[in-house]
Design a protein around this motif. Structure first.
Motif, PDB file in Angstrom:
ATOM      1  N   UNK A 130     -25.708 -62.559  -3.161  1.00 47.83           N
ATOM      2  CA  UNK A 130     -26.624 -61.974  -2.542  1.00 47.83           C
ATOM      3  C   UNK A 130     -27.047 -60.681  -1.654  1.00 47.83           C
ATOM      4  N   UNK A 131     -26.315 -60.701  -1.199  1.00 49.42           N
ATOM      5  CA  UNK A 131     -26.003 -59.344  -0.178  1.00 49.42           C
ATOM      6  C   UNK A 131     -25.341 -57.980  -0.659  1.00 49.42           C
ATOM      7  N   UNK A 132     -24.217 -58.525  -1.846  1.00 50.68           N
ATOM      8  CA  UNK A 132     -24.032 -57.129  -2.350  1.00 50.68           C
ATOM      9  C   UNK A 132     -25.326 -56.467  -2.747  1.00 50.68           C
ATOM     10  N   UNK A 133     -26.017 -57.279  -4.104  1.00 53.73           N
ATOM     11  CA  UNK A 133     -27.429 -57.204  -4.811  1.00 53.73           C
ATOM     12  C   UNK A 133     -28.265 -56.521  -3.720  1.00 53.73           C
ATOM     13  N   UNK A 134     -28.925 -56.968  -2.650  1.00 58.00           N
ATOM     14  CA  UNK A 134     -29.816 -55.872  -1.302  1.00 58.00           C
ATOM     15  C   UNK A 134     -28.721 -54.661  -0.872  1.00 58.00           C
ATOM     16  N   UNK A 135     -27.235 -55.325  -0.500  1.00 51.10           N
ATOM     17  CA  UNK A 135     -26.832 -53.674  -0.579  1.00 51.10           C
ATOM     18  C   UNK A 135     -26.814 -52.849  -1.806  1.00 51.10           C
ATOM     19  N   UNK A 136     -27.338 -52.716  -2.734  1.00 47.24           N
ATOM     20  CA  UNK A 136     -27.319 -51.674  -4.050  1.00 47.24           C
ATOM     21  C   UNK A 136     -28.464 -51.495  -3.812  1.00 47.24           C
ATOM     22  N   UNK A 137     -29.838 -52.100  -4.140  1.00 48.41           N
ATOM     23  CA  UNK A 137     -30.944 -52.185  -3.552  1.00 48.41           C
ATOM     24  C   UNK A 137     -32.013 -51.880  -2.256  1.00 48.41           C
ATOM     25  N   UNK A 138     -31.700 -52.491  -1.830  1.00 50.45           N
ATOM     26  CA  UNK A 138     -32.374 -51.934  -0.136  1.00 50.45           C
ATOM     27  C   UNK A 138     -30.372 -51.993   0.882  1.00 50.45           C
ATOM     28  N   UNK A 139     -30.373 -50.597   1.169  1.00 49.30           N
ATOM     29  CA  UNK A 139     -29.051 -51.180   2.304  1.00 49.30           C
ATOM     30  C   UNK A 139     -29.647 -51.017   3.487  1.00 49.30           C
ATOM     31  N   UNK A 140     -30.736 -49.853   3.299  1.00 49.64           N
ATOM     32  CA  UNK A 140     -31.282 -50.340   4.798  1.00 49.64           C
ATOM     33  C   UNK A 140     -31.937 -51.397   6.005  1.00 49.64           C
ATOM     34  N   UNK A 141     -32.425 -52.470   4.584  1.00 49.55           N
ATOM     35  CA  UNK A 141     -32.230 -54.328   4.867  1.00 49.55           C
ATOM     36  C   UNK A 141     -30.668 -54.785   5.264  1.00 49.55           C
ATOM     37  N   UNK A 142     -30.233 -54.653   3.677  1.00 45.36           N
ATOM     38  CA  UNK A 142     -28.996 -55.209   3.920  1.00 45.36           C
ATOM     39  C   UNK A 142     -28.198 -54.792   5.767  1.00 45.36           C
ATOM     40  N   UNK A 143     -28.920 -53.458   5.904  1.00 45.79           N
ATOM     41  CA  UNK A 143     -27.439 -52.794   7.155  1.00 45.79           C
ATOM     42  C   UNK A 143     -28.512 -53.776   8.225  1.00 45.79           C
ATOM     43  N   UNK A 144     -29.506 -53.995   8.358  1.00 43.98           N
ATOM     44  CA  UNK A 144     -29.968 -55.766   9.566  1.00 43.98           C
ATOM     45  C   UNK A 144     -29.753 -56.270   9.526  1.00 43.98           C
ATOM     46  N   UNK A 145     -29.881 -57.204   8.185  1.00 46.37           N
ATOM     47  CA  UNK A 145     -28.987 -58.330   8.497  1.00 46.37           C
ATOM     48  C   UNK A 145     -27.695 -58.707   9.091  1.00 46.37           C
ATOM     49  N   UNK A 146     -27.570 -57.577   7.837  1.00 42.39           N
ATOM     50  CA  UNK A 146     -25.935 -57.913   8.573  1.00 42.39           C
ATOM     51  C   UNK A 146     -25.709 -57.345  10.059  1.00 42.39           C
ATOM     52  N   UNK A 147     -25.804 -56.299  10.838  1.00 51.93           N
ATOM     53  CA  UNK A 147     -26.537 -56.387  12.457  1.00 51.93           C
ATOM     54  C   UNK A 147     -26.433 -57.646  12.837  1.00 51.93           C
TER      55      UNK A 147
END
Length: 378
Positions: free
Chosen positions: A182-199
């Motif tokens: 799921x996070x790989x899809x979010x990273x591809x579509x919305x990298x800023x959101x993936x960055x925030x959730x990962x941090x």
């Protein structure tokens, strides 16, 4: 082409909301959101606790998947680890709290004797009997039991609703089996959101690991010192030291008050002073000298913001909010600041001071004075 004598109609100006009105709307929305969280504190607290525990054991599922194990095997391992933590900690707290409630009434005579000495000292200092009676009438062992129950109530209240927490943990563990995809899809579509959730996940996990390791060290040393001094219930106070280590800034003060008071009732002022001195030395050496050298700043929040988050979340969610204050603040930071690249500059204002290594790295990245490029750069 405009004909002679023909006038042109100016284009309408784009309407925009005044900045002051935006601020007022944001404040109003924040007030409504805070009121809602306070009203549903009994649900939000256990929900976020389950989320924190799931994030803490997520590396177990990742480790199992990388070794080629089935996804359900990693889920079972993570869920079992969380259940062992909950059952072990909750059972020890409940047993120790029961022992405390059964032993405190035995110190009623000792407390009355101390109050008589205090009353005589105040009378010798010229304080009237009416003022003495008014100052001491609220001191009672039963009220002391009530204060201690309230202190531990935020944690024990979660275990009283254990079925709800376990159900949340089970559902989150099942969802965790596919979180990487799921996070790989979010990273591809919305990298800023993936960055925030990962941090947020990384910062929360680092904070939990640091607080757990050093909390265990402090608990062992505090409990051992209390056992050597002969203070009753050293296991309970060691557990309290471990839990209050998750409370930033003032956790040590909360953890030392109950054993110090019990030492006063059991052995007098001398024993109480020894407890306070030993607690202060242990916590100062570990939390102020050793811990920063090994881990530095665990979450990247300034001291002021950490303290304010403690006050705020304690008011909103109670005792559990004090323990989860830092992870909750990291979540709000991720959703309001880190999620938008244009607002990440706020991290400079609310973050912890840069370490020496970070300052050296930043200085190396900056060009030298005069605009000339740094050596070795094109």
């Amino acid at each position: 082409m405009r004909m002679p004598g023909q006038t042109t109609t100016p284009a309408p100006e784009a309407w925009s909301i005044p900045r002051g009105l935006i601020v007022l709307l944001a404040v109003a929305a924040a007030v409504v959101s805070i009121g809602g969280m306070k009203a549903f504190a009994g649900v939000i607290g256990p929900l976020f606790l389950a989320l924190m525990l799931t994030i803490a054991v997520q590396p177990v599922q990742t480790w199992a998947q990388r070794r080629g194990w089935p996804a359900w095997a990693g889920m079972v391992l993570g869920f079992t680890a969380v259940m062992l933590i909950l059952v072990g900690l909750g059972g020890a707290l409940a047993l120790s709290a029961f022992q405390l409630a059964s032993q405190l009434p035995q110190y009623s005579d000792k407390l009355n004797e101390l109050l008589d000495h205090l009353r005589d000292g105040l009378a010798a200092a010229g304080v009237s009997d009416e003022q003495i009676q008014k100052a001491l009438q609220s001191i009672d062992v039963n009220k002391l039991v009530g204060y201690l129950d309230e202190l531990l109530g935020g944690v024990l209240g979660v275990f009283s609703n254990l079925f709800f927490v376990v159900a949340l943990l089970l559902f989150m563990a099942v969802d965790g089996m596919s979180i990487r995809q799921r996070m790989s899809v979010v990273t591809r579509e919305r990298p800023a959101i993936a960055h925030a959730l990962t941090e947020f996940a990384l910062g929360t996990r680092k904070y939990l690991v640091v607080s757990t390791v050093f909390g265990a060290i402090v608990a062992v040393l505090d409990g051992g010192a209390l056992w050597l001094l002969g203070v009753p219930l050293p296991l309970l106070w060691a557990l309290l030291s471990f839990i209050t280590n998750y409370i930033p800034n003032i956790g040590f003060i909360i953890g030392v008050i109950p054993p110090a008071l019990l030492a006063l009732l059991d052995g007098g002022p001398g024993l109480m002073i020894w407890v306070i001195v030993i607690y202060s030395v242990i916590n100062f050496v570990i939390q102020s000298i050793i811990q920063p050298k090994f881990v530095g700043d665990a979450v990247g929040l300034s001291v002021t913001l950490t303290f304010l988050s403690l006050v705020f979340w304690s008011w909103v969610l109670g005792g559990l909010g004090a323990i989860l204050a830092v992870p909750l603040t990291l979540l709000v930071k991720a959703l309001l600041i880190d999620i938008d690249p244009s607002t990440r500059w706020v991290d400079v204002l609310i973050g912890a001071p840069l370490t020496r290594a970070e300052k050296d790295e930043q200085a190396a990245a900056e060009p030298p004075a005069g605009g000339a490029p740094a050596p070795g750069t094109p």
